[in-house]
Design a protein around this motif. Sequence first.
Motif, PDB file in Angstrom:
ATOM      1  N   ALA A   1       6.035  -8.050   4.332  1.00 42.39           N
ATOM      2  CA  ALA A   1       4.879  -7.353   3.807  1.00 42.39           C
ATOM      3  C   ALA A   1       4.551  -7.457   2.168  1.00 42.39           C
ATOM      4  CB  ALA A   1       4.857  -5.999   3.924  1.00 42.39           C
TER       5      ALA A   1
ATOM      6  N   SER B   1       3.010  -6.862  -1.868  1.00 42.73           N
ATOM      7  CA  SER B   1       2.075  -6.212  -2.768  1.00 42.73           C
ATOM      8  C   SER B   1       1.548  -7.062  -3.732  1.00 42.73           C
ATOM      9  CB  SER B   1       2.632  -4.762  -3.137  1.00 42.73           C
ATOM     10  OG  SER B   1       3.215  -3.921  -2.126  1.00 42.73           O
TER      11      SER B   1
ATOM     12  N   ASP C   1       3.531  -8.685  -6.641  1.00 45.24           N
ATOM     13  CA  ASP C   1       4.972  -9.099  -6.344  1.00 45.24           C
ATOM     14  C   ASP C   1       5.241 -10.761  -6.229  1.00 45.24           C
ATOM     15  OD1 ASP C   1       5.374  -6.460  -5.308  1.00 45.24           O
ATOM     16  OD2 ASP C   1       5.671  -7.111  -3.338  1.00 45.24           O
TER      17      ASP C   1
ATOM     18  N   SER D   1       1.998 -12.721  -5.515  1.00 45.79           N
ATOM     19  CA  SER D   1       0.822 -12.394  -4.493  1.00 45.79           C
ATOM     20  C   SER D   1      -0.391 -11.636  -5.056  1.00 45.79           C
ATOM     21  CB  SER D   1       1.646 -11.562  -3.345  1.00 45.79           C
ATOM     22  OG  SER D   1       0.079 -11.102  -2.287  1.00 45.79           O
TER      23      SER D   1
ATOM     24  N   SER E   1      -2.239  -7.663  -1.606  1.00 43.62           N
ATOM     25  CA  SER E   1      -1.208  -6.688  -0.663  1.00 43.62           C
ATOM     26  C   SER E   1      -1.823  -7.180   0.753  1.00 43.62           C
ATOM     27  CB  SER E   1      -1.473  -5.333  -0.750  1.00 43.62           C
ATOM     28  OG  SER E   1      -1.061  -4.966  -2.081  1.00 43.62           O
TER      29      SER E   1
ATOM     30  N   THR F   1       0.576  -8.501   4.914  1.00 40.15           N
ATOM     31  CA  THR F   1       1.561  -9.167   5.575  1.00 40.15           C
ATOM     32  C   THR F   1       1.472 -10.913   5.846  1.00 40.15           C
ATOM     33  OG1 THR F   1       1.902  -7.202   6.869  1.00 40.15           O
ATOM     34  CG2 THR F   1       3.008  -9.313   7.758  1.00 40.15           C
TER      35      THR F   1
END
Length: 130
Positions: free
Chosen positions: A51, A53, A56, A72, A75, A77
């Motif tokens: 996962a 966000s 991140d 990333s 957000s 998976t």
Amino acid sequence: MSEVLDNLRYSEEHEWAQQGEGQIVRVGITDHAQHLLGDIVFVEFPEIGTAVSAGDSVGSIESVKTVSELYSPISGTVTRVNEALEDSPELLNGQPYGEGWIYEVEIEGDYASATAGLLDAAAYRELVGE
């Protein structure tokens, strides 16, 4: 001059997000980013099932000049990584919006909401001075 595609959303850290099928969003680095990095020799991917966000650090990109964090832009998976980059990381230089995509994320909700904090093509062109 760097290529900026109108159908993508962009982060200020030079990643892009592209709507895929259903809740899937494909992520990569921009043409501008690959020009700054130079010849790319290695990509560290996020792990499938992780996962993430928005904002991140999810991996890194190593070039002959430097190592840069991969952030990333959204957000979700991680559902898939571009395994072709393991043997051919230079795809990021030659085709950053095509065969050089890095990973895919399954988002919650809709694409517009998931990418609301990202730049459109015009704003990204302004950011990079194009």
